[in-house]
Write an enzyme that holds these catalytic residues in place. Structure first.
Site, PDB file in Angstrom:
ATOM      1  N   ARG A 117       0.808  -1.223   0.000  1.00 22.94           N
ATOM      2  CA  ARG A 117       0.000   0.000   0.000  1.00 22.94           C
ATOM      3  C   ARG A 117       0.838   1.269   0.000  1.00 22.94           C
ATOM      4  NH1 ARG A 117      -3.178  -2.842   3.406  1.00 22.94           N
ATOM      5  NH2 ARG A 117      -1.500  -4.324   3.320  1.00 22.94           N
ATOM      6  N   THR A 118       1.925   1.299   0.751  1.00 22.13           N
ATOM      7  CA  THR A 118       2.667   2.558   0.870  1.00 22.13           C
ATOM      8  C   THR A 118       3.269   2.949  -0.480  1.00 22.13           C
ATOM      9  OG1 THR A 118       3.137   2.015   3.168  1.00 22.13           O
ATOM     10  CG2 THR A 118       4.458   3.749   2.183  1.00 22.13           C
ATOM     11  N   LYS A 173      24.315  -6.507  -6.915  1.00 26.16           N
ATOM     12  CA  LYS A 173      25.726  -6.751  -7.271  1.00 26.16           C
ATOM     13  C   LYS A 173      26.659  -6.161  -6.220  1.00 26.16           C
ATOM     14  CE  LYS A 173      24.756  -6.372 -12.224  1.00 26.16           C
ATOM     15  NZ  LYS A 173      24.969  -5.495 -13.390  1.00 26.16           N
ATOM     16  N   ARG A 208      12.165   3.621   1.761  1.00 24.22           N
ATOM     17  CA  ARG A 208      11.867   2.677   2.862  1.00 24.22           C
ATOM     18  C   ARG A 208      13.067   1.754   3.010  1.00 24.22           C
ATOM     19  NH1 ARG A 208       6.520  -0.920   3.851  1.00 24.22           N
ATOM     20  NH2 ARG A 208       5.852   1.106   4.613  1.00 24.22           N
ATOM     21  N   HIS A 217       7.495   6.357  10.549  1.00 26.30           N
ATOM     22  CA  HIS A 217       6.705   6.159   9.323  1.00 26.30           C
ATOM     23  C   HIS A 217       5.741   7.343   9.277  1.00 26.30           C
ATOM     24  CE1 HIS A 217       4.663   4.398   6.058  1.00 26.30           C
ATOM     25  NE2 HIS A 217       4.330   3.223   6.546  1.00 26.30           N
TER      26      HIS A 217
HETATM   27  C1  NCD Z   1       3.409  -0.972   8.152  1.00 21.92           C
HETATM   28  C2  NCD Z   1       4.864  -0.813   7.874  1.00 21.92           C
HETATM   29  O1  NCD Z   1       5.409  -1.377   6.931  1.00 21.92           O
HETATM   30  O2  NCD Z   1       5.472  -0.092   8.640  1.00 21.92           O
HETATM   31  N1  NCD Z   1       2.605  -1.098   7.031  1.00 21.92           N
HETATM   32  C3  NCD Z   1       2.304   0.034   6.297  1.00 21.92           C
HETATM   33  O3  NCD Z   1       3.138   0.799   5.897  1.00 21.92           O
HETATM   34  N2  NCD Z   1       0.998   0.245   6.061  1.00 21.92           N
HETATM   35  C4  NCD Z   1       3.046  -1.845   9.259  1.00 21.92           C
HETATM   36  C5  NCD Z   1       3.587  -3.243   9.307  1.00 21.92           C
HETATM   37  O4  NCD Z   1       4.184  -3.764   8.391  1.00 21.92           O
HETATM   38  O5  NCD Z   1       3.353  -3.835  10.356  1.00 21.92           O
END
Ligand code: NCD
Length: 322
Positions: A55-56, A83, A105, A133
């Site tokens: 989703r993100t 690599k 991320r 986050h």
């Molecule tokens: C979360 C994350 O990856 O930090 N998911 C998200 O971004 N919606 C929560 C998780 O993975 O538990």
């Protein structure tokens, strides 16, 4: 000066509220038959995900496209990272192509701060280790405001589950307490951080007792990959003490909502039938995530807005020519 969104602390309460207001405008854009404005035409946004995400990542890319930015996706799995290319070389290579924002991320805390030092682009933290986050916290606050429509200072939010490993919990606590909400962490001791110094929260180990007092029950994903650490005796025991099943959900006040950042483990932290109750606003969270990320991208790249500076926002983003 290049602006970044690395942590909720970058924003302060005023900055959070200004972004939520801007996101309301972006939600209106998203609801149009042609959900697109030219605000970021000519800008390039790169998404750089070193960890899995559904989703993100899609949410950021959709947000950038709705503002007419060009989007470059970078798949770590098929890149020179495989690599052995270092993070710094990867960033400098991408930056050399001329980009305006990097959405990053990474499994290690602090990486977005490093990235911000290695390039001139705006950096947005889409999750670093257990740490932060910020856009998840913004979309959660946006959803709470939209669903409950009462001042944050009047709200009691329970954040339930694996707080220790959760960047969502850390960012949500920062944002909600900055806005004046009362926050209670509900978890077994082993799933709480070793020290809560500096956290303005209450703690409980008794979900049944807390539920009747909350406006929001926020469930965290039980990080199943960490169960080899033996932090809970068994998943069944965790679920029986801390899982939100239908009987427990019935203890919530009528107006209270249930939230989860996804991905959900149905049957562990949340029962399948609870996830589908009208009071569960998990799909709304995902929908609002696009508007919130549009607001963040527009703030960083398109607006010349300094948050907290009292600038007028919104007007110049309008007008679809798509
Ligand atoms: C979360 C994350 O990856 O930090 N998911 C998200 O971004 N919606 C929560 C998780 O993975 O538990």
């Amino acid at each position: 000066m290049t602006q970044h969104l690395l942590s909720i602390d970058d924003l302060g309460a005023d900055g959070i509220v200004e972004l939520l207001d801007l996101a309301e405008f972006m939600a209106e854009v998203s609801a149009r038959p042609i959900p697109k404005v030219p605000a970021l035409r000519g800008k390039t946004v790169v998404s750089l995900f070193f960890e899995d995400s559904t989703r993100t990542r899609v949410s950021f890319e959709t947000a950038a496209r709705r503002l007419s930015a060009d989007v470059m996706g970078f798949s770590v799995g098929t890149s020179s990272v495989k690599k052995g290319e270092s993070l710094r070389d990867t960033i400098e290579t991408i930056a050399a192509m001329g980009i305006d924002a990097i959405v990053v991320r990474h499994g290690s805390s602090g990486v977005p701060w490093q990235v911000a030092q290695w390039c001139d682009a705006s950096v947005i933290n889409a999750g670093d280790g257990w740490h932060q986050h910020p856009t998840q916290a913004l979309l959660d606050c946006y959803t709470i405001r939209a669903e409950l429509d009462r001042p944050f200072a009047d709200l009691h939010v329970a954040i339930v589950g694996d707080v220790k490993h959760s960047r969502v919990a850390r960012s949500d606590v920062d944002a909600l307490t900055a806005l004046g909400a009362r926050v209670t962490l509900v978890a077994p001791l082993t799933l709480l951080p070793p020290s809560l110094e500096g956290w303005s929260v209450e703690v409980s180990h008794d979900l049944d007792a807390v539920l009747p007092t909350v406006d929001v029950c926020y469930l965290l994903r039980m990080q199943l990959e960490r169960q080899s650490e033996g932090l809970v005796p068994s998943l069944r025991e965790y679920t029986s003490c801390f899982g939100l099943n239908a009987a427990r959900a019935a203890r919530l006040p009528d107006h209270a909502i249930v939230m989860h950042p996804g991905p959900m483990n149905r049957g562990v932290e949340i029962a399948a039938d609870v996830a589908d109750l009208p009071r569960a606003v998990i799909t709304q969270q995902v929908r609002n995530g696009v508007a919130v990320r549009m607001a963040v991208l527009y703030w960083l790249l398109g607006s010349g807005i300094t948050l907290g500076g009292g600038n007028v926002i919104g007007a110049s983003a309008g007008g679809s020519d798509a």
